[in-house]
Write an enzyme that holds these catalytic residues in place. Structure first.
Site, PDB file in Angstrom:
ATOM      1  N   ASN A   1     -15.778 -33.972   1.182  1.00 52.31           N
ATOM      2  CA  ASN A   1     -16.564 -32.968   1.906  1.00 52.31           C
ATOM      3  C   ASN A   1     -17.640 -32.301   1.066  1.00 52.31           C
ATOM      4  O   ASN A   1     -18.386 -31.480   1.566  1.00 52.31           O
ATOM      5  CB  ASN A   1     -15.628 -31.899   2.484  1.00 52.31           C
ATOM      6  CG  ASN A   1     -14.829 -31.194   1.401  1.00 52.31           C
ATOM      7  OD1 ASN A   1     -14.534 -31.775   0.358  1.00 52.31           O
ATOM      8  ND2 ASN A   1     -14.471 -29.957   1.648  1.00 52.31           N
TER       9      ASN A   1
ATOM     10  N   ARG B   1     -14.957 -52.261   1.730  1.00 52.10           N
ATOM     11  CA  ARG B   1     -14.441 -52.479   0.372  1.00 52.10           C
ATOM     12  C   ARG B   1     -14.864 -53.873  -0.033  1.00 52.10           C
ATOM     13  O   ARG B   1     -15.204 -54.718   0.821  1.00 52.10           O
ATOM     14  CB  ARG B   1     -12.920 -52.346   0.358  1.00 52.10           C
ATOM     15  CG  ARG B   1     -12.220 -53.407   1.179  1.00 52.10           C
ATOM     16  CD  ARG B   1     -10.711 -53.240   1.186  1.00 52.10           C
ATOM     17  NE  ARG B   1     -10.110 -54.348   1.912  1.00 52.10           N
ATOM     18  CZ  ARG B   1      -9.069 -54.236   2.724  1.00 52.10           C
ATOM     19  NH1 ARG B   1      -8.510 -53.067   2.927  1.00 52.10           N
ATOM     20  NH2 ARG B   1      -8.579 -55.298   3.310  1.00 52.10           N
TER      21      ARG B   1
ATOM     22  N   GLY C   1       9.681  19.899  -6.513  1.00 49.74           N
ATOM     23  CA  GLY C   1       9.772  21.342  -6.325  1.00 49.74           C
ATOM     24  C   GLY C   1      11.166  21.661  -5.794  1.00 49.74           C
ATOM     25  O   GLY C   1      11.661  20.985  -4.894  1.00 49.74           O
TER      26      GLY C   1
ATOM     27  N   LYS D   1      -3.393   6.287  -6.668  1.00 51.15           N
ATOM     28  CA  LYS D   1      -1.950   6.087  -6.423  1.00 51.15           C
ATOM     29  C   LYS D   1      -1.637   5.654  -5.001  1.00 51.15           C
ATOM     30  O   LYS D   1      -0.859   4.720  -4.775  1.00 51.15           O
ATOM     31  CB  LYS D   1      -1.182   7.373  -6.747  1.00 51.15           C
ATOM     32  CG  LYS D   1       0.285   7.286  -6.383  1.00 51.15           C
ATOM     33  CD  LYS D   1       1.121   8.395  -6.959  1.00 51.15           C
ATOM     34  CE  LYS D   1       0.906   9.721  -6.283  1.00 51.15           C
ATOM     35  NZ  LYS D   1       1.825  10.744  -6.810  1.00 51.15           N
TER      36      LYS D   1
ATOM     37  N   ALA E   1      -7.541 -50.191   4.874  1.00 51.36           N
ATOM     38  CA  ALA E   1      -7.060 -49.506   3.666  1.00 51.36           C
ATOM     39  C   ALA E   1      -8.070 -49.669   2.538  1.00 51.36           C
ATOM     40  O   ALA E   1      -8.733 -50.697   2.426  1.00 51.36           O
ATOM     41  CB  ALA E   1      -5.712 -50.077   3.252  1.00 51.36           C
TER      42      ALA E   1
ATOM     43  N   ARG F   1       0.630   9.590 -13.430  1.00 54.19           N
ATOM     44  CA  ARG F   1       1.873   8.976 -13.915  1.00 54.19           C
ATOM     45  C   ARG F   1       1.979   7.492 -13.562  1.00 54.19           C
ATOM     46  O   ARG F   1       2.844   6.787 -14.063  1.00 54.19           O
ATOM     47  CB  ARG F   1       3.083   9.762 -13.362  1.00 54.19           C
ATOM     48  CG  ARG F   1       3.203  11.163 -13.948  1.00 54.19           C
ATOM     49  CD  ARG F   1       4.119  12.075 -13.124  1.00 54.19           C
ATOM     50  NE  ARG F   1       3.446  12.645 -11.940  1.00 54.19           N
ATOM     51  CZ  ARG F   1       4.003  13.508 -11.095  1.00 54.19           C
ATOM     52  NH1 ARG F   1       5.253  13.901 -11.280  1.00 54.19           N
ATOM     53  NH2 ARG F   1       3.327  13.984 -10.060  1.00 54.19           N
TER      54      ARG F   1
ATOM     55  N   ASN G   1      -3.434 -41.039  12.809  1.00 50.44           N
ATOM     56  CA  ASN G   1      -2.527 -41.364  11.708  1.00 50.44           C
ATOM     57  C   ASN G   1      -3.339 -41.498  10.433  1.00 50.44           C
ATOM     58  O   ASN G   1      -4.231 -42.347  10.339  1.00 50.44           O
ATOM     59  CB  ASN G   1      -1.789 -42.667  12.008  1.00 50.44           C
ATOM     60  CG  ASN G   1      -0.678 -42.872  10.989  1.00 50.44           C
ATOM     61  OD1 ASN G   1       0.415 -42.335  11.122  1.00 50.44           O
ATOM     62  ND2 ASN G   1      -0.996 -43.630   9.948  1.00 50.44           N
TER      63      ASN G   1
ATOM     64  N   LEU H   1      -2.285  14.245   2.427  1.00 51.95           N
ATOM     65  CA  LEU H   1      -2.898  14.517   1.124  1.00 51.95           C
ATOM     66  C   LEU H   1      -2.921  13.248   0.287  1.00 51.95           C
ATOM     67  O   LEU H   1      -1.876  12.661   0.000  1.00 51.95           O
ATOM     68  CB  LEU H   1      -2.123  15.616   0.398  1.00 51.95           C
ATOM     69  CG  LEU H   1      -1.957  16.910   1.193  1.00 51.95           C
ATOM     70  CD1 LEU H   1      -1.244  17.960   0.352  1.00 51.95           C
ATOM     71  CD2 LEU H   1      -3.314  17.429   1.661  1.00 51.95           C
TER      72      LEU H   1
HETATM   73  C1  UD1 Z   1       4.606  17.843  -4.637  1.00 47.00           C
HETATM   74  C2  UD1 Z   1       5.090  19.270  -4.353  1.00 47.00           C
HETATM   75  C3  UD1 Z   1       6.564  19.356  -4.696  1.00 47.00           C
HETATM   76  C4  UD1 Z   1       7.351  18.340  -3.914  1.00 47.00           C
HETATM   77  C5  UD1 Z   1       6.769  16.936  -4.079  1.00 47.00           C
HETATM   78  C6  UD1 Z   1       7.405  16.000  -3.081  1.00 47.00           C
HETATM   79  C7  UD1 Z   1       3.210  20.774  -4.778  1.00 47.00           C
HETATM   80  C8  UD1 Z   1       2.584  21.732  -5.709  1.00 47.00           C
HETATM   81  N1  UD1 Z   1       4.331  20.196  -5.170  1.00 47.00           N
HETATM   82  O1  UD1 Z   1       4.759  17.633  -6.032  1.00 47.00           O
HETATM   83  O2  UD1 Z   1       7.054  20.663  -4.411  1.00 47.00           O
HETATM   84  O3  UD1 Z   1       8.721  18.359  -4.302  1.00 47.00           O
HETATM   85  O4  UD1 Z   1       5.348  16.917  -3.854  1.00 47.00           O
HETATM   86  O5  UD1 Z   1       7.031  14.667  -3.283  1.00 47.00           O
HETATM   87  O6  UD1 Z   1       2.701  20.567  -3.690  1.00 47.00           O
HETATM   88  N2  UD1 Z   1      -2.945  15.808  -3.897  1.00 47.00           N
HETATM   89  C9  UD1 Z   1      -4.204  16.065  -3.442  1.00 47.00           C
HETATM   90  N3  UD1 Z   1      -4.997  16.929  -4.103  1.00 47.00           N
HETATM   91  C10 UD1 Z   1      -4.587  17.591  -5.213  1.00 47.00           C
HETATM   92  C11 UD1 Z   1      -3.277  17.323  -5.687  1.00 47.00           C
HETATM   93  C12 UD1 Z   1      -2.488  16.424  -5.013  1.00 47.00           C
HETATM   94  O7  UD1 Z   1      -4.618  15.507  -2.415  1.00 47.00           O
HETATM   95  O8  UD1 Z   1      -5.376  18.365  -5.764  1.00 47.00           O
HETATM   96  C13 UD1 Z   1      -2.093  14.851  -3.163  1.00 47.00           C
HETATM   97  C14 UD1 Z   1      -1.688  13.649  -4.007  1.00 47.00           C
HETATM   98  O9  UD1 Z   1      -2.599  12.591  -3.847  1.00 47.00           O
HETATM   99  C15 UD1 Z   1      -0.319  13.296  -3.435  1.00 47.00           C
HETATM  100  C16 UD1 Z   1       0.201  14.616  -2.890  1.00 47.00           C
HETATM  101  O10 UD1 Z   1      -0.910  15.485  -2.803  1.00 47.00           O
HETATM  102  O11 UD1 Z   1      -0.399  12.353  -2.378  1.00 47.00           O
HETATM  103  C17 UD1 Z   1       1.250  15.237  -3.782  1.00 47.00           C
HETATM  104  O12 UD1 Z   1       0.730  15.399  -5.082  1.00 47.00           O
HETATM  105  P1  UD1 Z   1       1.614  15.121  -6.374  1.00 47.00           P
HETATM  106  O13 UD1 Z   1       0.786  15.391  -7.551  1.00 47.00           O
HETATM  107  O14 UD1 Z   1       2.281  13.821  -6.276  1.00 47.00           O
HETATM  108  O15 UD1 Z   1       2.664  16.306  -6.208  1.00 47.00           O
HETATM  109  P2  UD1 Z   1       4.119  16.388  -6.840  1.00 47.00           P
HETATM  110  O16 UD1 Z   1       4.021  16.798  -8.255  1.00 47.00           O
HETATM  111  O17 UD1 Z   1       4.874  15.170  -6.549  1.00 47.00           O
HETATM  112 CA    CA Z   2       4.423  13.229  -5.582  1.00 48.28          CA
END
Ligand code: UD1
Ligand code: CA
Length: 454
Positions: free
Chosen positions: A386, A440, A140, A23, A423, A16, A377, A9
């Site tokens: 150049n 020269r 989570g 990210k 030289a 953040r 040398n 994902l």
């Molecule tokens: C998520 C988990 C959380 C866990 C944590 C671990 C969920 C709801 N929460 O939270 O339980 O403890 O990861 O690191 O899954 N992403 C998508 N599409 C979206 C949303 C997110 O591809 O619509 C991807 C983000 O790019 C990221 C990953 O999913 O790489 C996690 O998303 P992020 O928003 O960081 O989740 P957390 O709040 O960290």
């Molecule tokens: Ca995360």
């Protein structure tokens, strides 16, 4: 892990991070986080890898450079929604699907294998990787029943005071039985603090259907750290760099001060090489055996042979062959090849040039667009001219030529084998082999000068 499919994902913006860059493209130890995760999955034996992209999709696709399949999540409606986008591409797939987050770059091959093996052994429909965090803020929480089974995962924002006290967290890493995953995902809602479709809800849905869900605990929480902010990024960076340094020291490399030595993840270093402090070795650099590198040097995408000595050097996108000595204060620029046993002294710049075996550039040279033979040398202060303000031209210097101090070789020009340049010459015409070129003004001495001035 014969037919293992992995979904990574990587569609989130990473609010953040406060960044224009997605990210997952922020680098740790010289590599984009999403590439770290992908490479780990591949090394763990995953046969098919699908990355879900969304925010900055084109940039992420480019960084992946064909190393994985890409599926677009148009709107970022949550991790559950992200996985759902992959369903049409997995119609033929049976068995286990692993889901990883693109922001957990510290994962190891060993941990993924353990998750997969325990999932298979348990015969579960879903297995989640958990970790005990010293500070679980933002993660989570894993809520277990009195008998210790995983009941559900509650996001930090949805958790009660009591639930927030739980330090066992969801690492965001799972194995699922494919059909169970997608049938449960279709039932996930978005009535929660963030209004998102949460992937972890799949666990409680499956449990509610009486299916077996399982959890594997990571021994070391560091491997599961998720990067959500620049502070996390710096923490991940430190851990990965330390890991890389330990791996190198264990394989026979001396790091004078690991704390001040920065070696990217994909760099290789041969044994008995000694690296002095404040040295950066980056990108796809490979270093041979018995080298002495640093202090205060930087190598980016450089192929370095055995027995090279380089101190106070910056070299990038070039090749430094066996036995070369360089420094201090040397800059080797892209597309240069520095031949065996070449000596490069202080304040020398080499650009897009080939330097033949055993040639010497001891002090104050600019060598650009030059093909230099062996045993040449170059006197102090010699320059290849150049650039005429519009175009660049090459200089050719034959084997064993001797170029006197402070000479300019105005390209295009060719100096023959064994030729000599007096030289202070400015050479604009070719010099045949074994001839001496003097270009020269002749010196004239005027006697009794003070009297004549009067
Ligand atoms: C998520 C988990 C959380 C866990 C944590 C671990 C969920 C709801 N929460 O939270 O339980 O403890 O990861 O690191 O899954 N992403 C998508 N599409 C979206 C949303 C997110 O591809 O619509 C991807 C983000 O790019 C990221 C990953 O999913 O790489 C996690 O998303 P992020 O928003 O960081 O989740 P957390 O709040 O960290
Ligand atoms: Ca995360």
């Amino acid at each position: 892990m014969t037919d293992l499919v992995t979904i990574i994902l990587a569609a989130g913006k990473g609010t953040r991070m406060k960044s224009a860059l997605p990210k997952v493209l922020h680098k740790v130890c010289g590599k984009e986080m999403v590439r770290c995760v992908l490479d780990t999955a591949t090394s763990a034996g995953s046969k098919r890898n699908i990355v879900v992209v969304g925010f900055g999709a084109d940039e992420v696709r480019k960084a992946l450079d064909g190393a994985a399949e890409v599926v677009v999540q148009k709107e970022q409606l949550g991790t559950g929604h992200a996985v759902l986008q992959v369903e049409p591409y997995l119609r033929e797939t049976k068995g286990t699907v692993m889901v990883l987050c693109g922001d957990t770059p510290l994962l190891t091959v060993g941990l993924l294998r353990k998750l997969y093996e325990e999932h298979e052994k348990a015969g579960a429909k879903a297995t989640v990787l958990t970790a005990i965090m010293p500070d679980a803020t933002g993660y989570g929480r894993v809520i277990r029943t009195a008998s210790g089974d995983v009941e559900k995962i509650v996001e930090h924002k949805d958790a009660t005071e009591d639930e927030r006290k739980v330090r066992e967290v969801n690492a965001g890493i799972y194995c699922f039985e494919k059909d169970a995953l997608f049938s449960a995902l279709s039932k996930v809602g978005c009535e929660n603090a963030q209004g998102e479709y949460y992937l972890p809800d799949v666990l409680s849905i499956l449990r509610g259907q009486g299916e077996k869900i399982w959890a594997v605990a990571a021994d070391d929480y560091e491997e599961t750290l998720g990067v959500n902010s620049r502070i996390h990024l710096a923490q991940a960076e430190k851990i990965l760099r330390r890991r890389k340094n330990i791996e190198l020291m264990e394989s026979g490399v001396t790091l004078m001060d690991p704390e001040s030595t920065f070696i990217d993840m994909d760099v290789s270093v041969g044994r008995d090489t000694v690296i002095y402090p404040f040295t950066w070795i980056e990108g796809k650099t490979s270093v041979g055996e018995r080298c002495n590198l640093g202090p205060s040097s930087r190598f980016t995408d450089v192929k370095i042979g055995n027995g090279v000595t380089a101190h106070f050097v910056y070299a990038h996108e070039c090749e430094i062959k066996e036995g070369v000595t360089m420094g201090p204060f040397v800059h080797i620029r892209p597309d240069s090849q520095v031949g065996k046993n070449v000596k490069i002294g202080n304040f020398v710049e080499v650009k897009n040039s080939n330097i033949g075996e055993g040639s010497k550039l001891p002090h104050l040279q600019y060598i650009g667009d030059c093909d230099m033979g062996a045993g040449v040398n170059m006197g102090c202060g010699t320059i290849t001219v150049n650039y005429d303000g519009k175009q660049k031209f090459r200089t050719k210097i034959g084997d064993n030529a001797f170029v006197g101090c402070n000479s300019n070789l105005v390209a295009p020009v060719s100096i023959g084998d064994g030729a000599y340049i007096a030289a202070g010459s400015t050479i604009t015409k070719d010099v045949p082999s074994e001839e001496l070129a003097v270009a020269r003004a002749h010196q004239k001495n005027i006697p009794n000068w003070p009297d004549k001035r009067k």
